[in-house]
Design a protein around this motif. Structure first.
Motif, mmCIF file in Angstrom:
data_model
loop_
_atom_site.group_PDB
_atom_site.id
_atom_site.type_symbol
_atom_site.label_atom_id
_atom_site.label_comp_id
_atom_site.label_asym_id
_atom_site.label_seq_id
_atom_site.Cartn_x
_atom_site.Cartn_y
_atom_site.Cartn_z
ATOM 1 N N SER A 77 0.827 -1.205 0.000
ATOM 2 C CA SER A 77 0.000 0.000 0.000
ATOM 3 C C SER A 77 0.858 1.251 0.000
ATOM 4 C CB SER A 77 -0.916 0.007 1.229
ATOM 5 O OG SER A 77 -1.745 1.161 1.217
ATOM 6 N N PRO A 78 0.493 2.258 -0.808
ATOM 7 C CA PRO A 78 1.207 3.534 -0.723
ATOM 8 C C PRO A 78 0.838 4.253 0.573
ATOM 9 C CG PRO A 78 -0.682 3.738 -2.190
ATOM 10 C CD PRO A 78 -0.594 2.282 -1.805
ATOM 11 N N ALA A 79 1.764 5.058 1.077
ATOM 12 C CA ALA A 79 1.470 5.874 2.259
ATOM 13 C C ALA A 79 0.600 7.058 1.850
ATOM 14 C CB ALA A 79 2.773 6.357 2.888
ATOM 15 N N LEU A 80 -0.420 7.347 2.660
ATOM 16 C CA LEU A 80 -1.320 8.463 2.382
ATOM 17 C C LEU A 80 -1.106 9.568 3.413
ATOM 18 C CD1 LEU A 80 -2.729 6.194 0.725
ATOM 19 C CD2 LEU A 80 -4.904 7.265 1.333
ATOM 20 N N PRO A 81 -0.793 10.794 2.961
ATOM 21 C CA PRO A 81 -0.685 11.900 3.913
ATOM 22 C C PRO A 81 -2.033 12.173 4.576
ATOM 23 C CG PRO A 81 0.223 12.501 1.757
ATOM 24 C CD PRO A 81 -0.524 11.225 1.573
ATOM 25 N N THR A 82 -1.987 12.699 5.782
ATOM 26 C CA THR A 82 -3.202 13.128 6.478
ATOM 27 C C THR A 82 -3.416 14.606 6.223
ATOM 28 O OG1 THR A 82 -2.891 11.466 8.206
ATOM 29 C CG2 THR A 82 -4.338 13.317 8.722
ATOM 30 N N LEU A 83 -4.589 14.947 5.755
ATOM 31 C CA LEU A 83 -4.907 16.334 5.436
ATOM 32 C C LEU A 83 -5.592 17.004 6.627
ATOM 33 C CD1 LEU A 83 -6.322 15.806 1.826
ATOM 34 C CD2 LEU A 83 -4.003 16.486 2.487
ATOM 35 N N PRO A 84 -5.460 18.318 6.753
ATOM 36 C CA PRO A 84 -6.135 19.019 7.848
ATOM 37 C C PRO A 84 -7.651 18.989 7.662
ATOM 38 C CG PRO A 84 -5.139 20.586 6.330
ATOM 39 C CD PRO A 84 -4.646 19.226 5.921
ATOM 40 N N GLY A 85 -8.372 18.975 8.766
ATOM 41 C CA GLY A 85 -9.826 18.938 8.694
ATOM 42 C C GLY A 85 -10.316 17.573 8.261
ATOM 43 N N ARG A 86 -11.488 17.556 7.665
ATOM 44 C CA ARG A 86 -12.094 16.301 7.232
ATOM 45 C C ARG A 86 -12.840 16.519 5.930
ATOM 46 N NH1 ARG A 86 -14.903 12.104 11.300
ATOM 47 N NH2 ARG A 86 -12.675 11.829 11.688
ATOM 48 N N GLY A 87 -12.802 15.519 5.046
ATOM 49 C CA GLY A 87 -13.503 15.610 3.778
ATOM 50 C C GLY A 87 -15.010 15.526 3.935
ATOM 51 N N HIS A 88 -15.716 15.812 2.843
ATOM 52 C CA HIS A 88 -17.176 15.793 2.826
ATOM 53 C C HIS A 88 -17.697 14.365 2.655
ATOM 54 C CE1 HIS A 88 -17.301 20.243 2.200
ATOM 55 N NE2 HIS A 88 -16.168 19.995 1.539
ATOM 56 N N ALA A 89 -18.934 14.142 3.095
ATOM 57 C CA ALA A 89 -19.595 12.853 2.860
ATOM 58 C C ALA A 89 -19.748 12.635 1.364
ATOM 59 C CB ALA A 89 -20.951 12.823 3.542
ATOM 60 N N LEU A 90 -19.418 11.439 0.911
ATOM 61 C CA LEU A 90 -19.418 11.123 -0.514
ATOM 62 C C LEU A 90 -20.774 10.594 -0.952
ATOM 63 C CD1 LEU A 90 -18.082 10.571 -3.257
ATOM 64 C CD2 LEU A 90 -17.174 8.448 -2.298
ATOM 65 N N ARG A 91 -21.401 11.285 -1.888
ATOM 66 C CA ARG A 91 -22.648 10.835 -2.497
ATOM 67 C C ARG A 91 -22.316 10.213 -3.850
ATOM 68 N NH1 ARG A 91 -27.429 12.646 -0.641
ATOM 69 N NH2 ARG A 91 -28.330 12.744 -2.738
ATOM 70 N N ALA A 113 0.749 19.578 -2.296
ATOM 71 C CA ALA A 113 1.389 18.283 -2.559
ATOM 72 C C ALA A 113 0.710 17.170 -1.774
ATOM 73 C CB ALA A 113 2.867 18.352 -2.200
ATOM 74 N N ASP A 114 0.349 17.446 -0.527
ATOM 75 C CA ASP A 114 -0.340 16.432 0.279
ATOM 76 C C ASP A 114 -1.707 16.097 -0.309
ATOM 77 O OD1 ASP A 114 1.732 16.194 2.063
ATOM 78 O OD2 ASP A 114 0.822 17.430 3.622
ATOM 79 N N ALA A 115 -2.428 17.114 -0.794
ATOM 80 C CA ALA A 115 -3.751 16.878 -1.388
ATOM 81 C C ALA A 115 -3.632 16.054 -2.659
ATOM 82 C CB ALA A 115 -4.437 18.210 -1.668
ATOM 83 N N ALA A 116 -2.646 16.374 -3.495
ATOM 84 C CA ALA A 116 -2.445 15.610 -4.729
ATOM 85 C C ALA A 116 -2.172 14.149 -4.420
ATOM 86 C CB ALA A 116 -1.302 16.213 -5.539
ATOM 87 N N ASP A 117 -1.421 13.906 -3.359
ATOM 88 C CA ASP A 117 -1.049 12.544 -2.986
ATOM 89 C C ASP A 117 -2.212 11.818 -2.326
ATOM 90 O OD1 ASP A 117 0.334 10.254 -2.391
ATOM 91 O OD2 ASP A 117 1.880 11.226 -1.198
ATOM 92 N N ALA A 118 -2.818 12.423 -1.312
ATOM 93 C CA ALA A 118 -3.854 11.747 -0.533
ATOM 94 C C ALA A 118 -5.122 11.509 -1.332
ATOM 95 C CB ALA A 118 -4.174 12.566 0.719
#
Length: 419
Positions: free
Chosen positions: A7-21, A406-411
């Protein structure tokens, strides 16, 4: 046991993403299938008799993006994928090429894993070959027989789809269309002795020269196609499954028939009403064409991921090219898509630099726009445009802002700009 990839390592982004519809094929509406905080994903895997082409990659990158968006939103994810490592097409290819079917399967599974690694696709938690799940499948078929939902034709066992009043609830096709597609996609509508032309094979009794296993009360033989996914999914994910996914050519017969089987592998009740449905949402990717036709082994118009990489195409550019099309869209590939992906990758990397600092809160407005697009039925084209607009603001920006990009592009997109 089949080994998945690292598995590739995934950076942790600040905050939290939206619920996926997500758009559900069966109901033709969008909703959040992981609203309870658990995302149980099953994606139908390859039949390993040819290496990964861009049609495969489009599907697996799409569901990889789904996993990334779920994780960013704090969803507890579990992912299962099968490998149809014994089936008629595999045996036919092995016979035609003079290669042992087990060796052919092993080589192609290894190549697929290499391609997924290059594309930075998150591996499934459980990666299950049919050969290692024969006992599981046989037990599932025995349950259908005991429930009166399966019957014998000579040494074979077929599902009795007439026992399920909700059969067809995924595709909503008429019977004439179903019968035509069933014949085109590996079915045997003209088999004498069947109760209905659409009834699918659950267990193929032993034939001379074919691999076979002990099916206990079923006798010697091997699994049919549609039952394998139901048996594996119910064992390793539990029911209900949040999302069952694959290419749109799996809607019928594979997902219609597999869902019917799953109804009996849950609590066995098939009365009308949503409580008994084993799958919350069906998500399907569009088909990729090349030279005017859908990519297919029979036509020979395949563009292989491994060949592109060997020719010097950066796998990150391949991934960006695939993400530039919405997962539900069918589209025709051209090498201009790779040029566009390469140009986008170069622009992003140039804007980021080393991106080594810790991102700050003031840069997250752009991130929220990206997250909002992805949460809207995985709208990757809009999300990529939001990333491009963000790049426009990075000239002279603080190192923290470039690091967050860069973190967003990766995660979220699986594109490592620091590599």
């Amino acid at each position: 046991m089949v080994q998945s990839w690292t598995s590739p390592a995934l950076p942790t982004l600040p905050g939290r993403g939206h619920a996926l519809r997500l758009h559900d094929t069966a109901t033709d509406r969008a909703f959040d299938p992981a609203a309870d905080g658990a995302g149980r994903l099953y994606v139908c895997g390859i039949t390993p008799y040819d290496s990964t082409h861009l049609g495969h990659a489009f599907t697996y990158v799409a569901f990889d993006t789904l996993l990334r968006v779920w994780r960013d939103a704090g969803v507890d994810t579990s992912y299962v994928q099968n490998i149809t490592d014994v089936d008629d097409p595999l045996l036919e290819r092995a016979d035609a090429t003079g290669v042992d079917w087990r060796d052919l399967a092993a080589d192609q599974v290894a190549l697929f894993a290499s391609d997924m690694t290059a594309l930075r696709v998150i591996p499934p938690n459980h990666y299950i070959g049919v050969v290692e799940a024969v006992d599981l499948v046989a037990a599932a078929v025995e349950r259908l027989v005991a429930a009166g939902a399966a019957y014998r034709v000579d040494q074979d066992v077929y599902a009795d789809l007439g026992a399920d009043p909700r059969f067809g609830s995924v595709s909503h096709l008429d019977e004439t269309t179903m019968t035509e597609l069933f014949g085109e996609r590996g079915g045997d509508p003209d088999r004498p002795g069947k109760r209905h032309p659409l009834d699918p094979l659950l267990w193929r009794g032993e034939r001379p020269g074919e691999p076979h296993w002990d099916g206990h009360s079923l006798g010697q033989g091997r699994p049919g196609w549609h039952i394998e996914c139901g048996a594996i999914a119910s064992e390793y994910l539990g029911l209900p499954i949040s999302v069952q996914g694959g290419g749109e050519d799996l809607i019928f017969p594979h997902h219609d028939m597999g869902t019917s089987h799953l109804r009996y592998l849950g609590d066995g009740r098939i009365e009308d009403g949503p409580a008994d449905e084993p799958v919350r949402s069906f998500v399907h990717t569009g088909l990729v064409a090349y030279q005017g036709h859908k990519m297919s082994k029979s036509r020979g118009n395949l563009v292989f991921v491994s060949r592109l990489i060997a020719d010097g195409v950066d796998p990150r550019a391949i991934r960006l090219a695939l993400l530039s099309r919405h997962y539900r869209a069918s589209w025709e590939f051209s090498h201009e898509h790779l040029d566009e992906g390469t140009a986008r990758l170069r622009r992003w990397r140039d804007a980021v630099g080393d991106g080594s600092a810790t991102p700050q809160q003031h840069a997250t407005d752009h991130l929220d726009q990206v997250r909002a697009a992805l949460a809207d039925d995985l709208d990757t084209p809009t999300a990529l445009r939001a990333m491009d607009a963000w790049v426009d603001q990075l000239s002279g920006a603080a190192a923290q802002d470039r690091a967050l990009f860069a973190d967003a592009a990766d995660a979220l997109f699986g594109v490592d700009l620091r590599g």
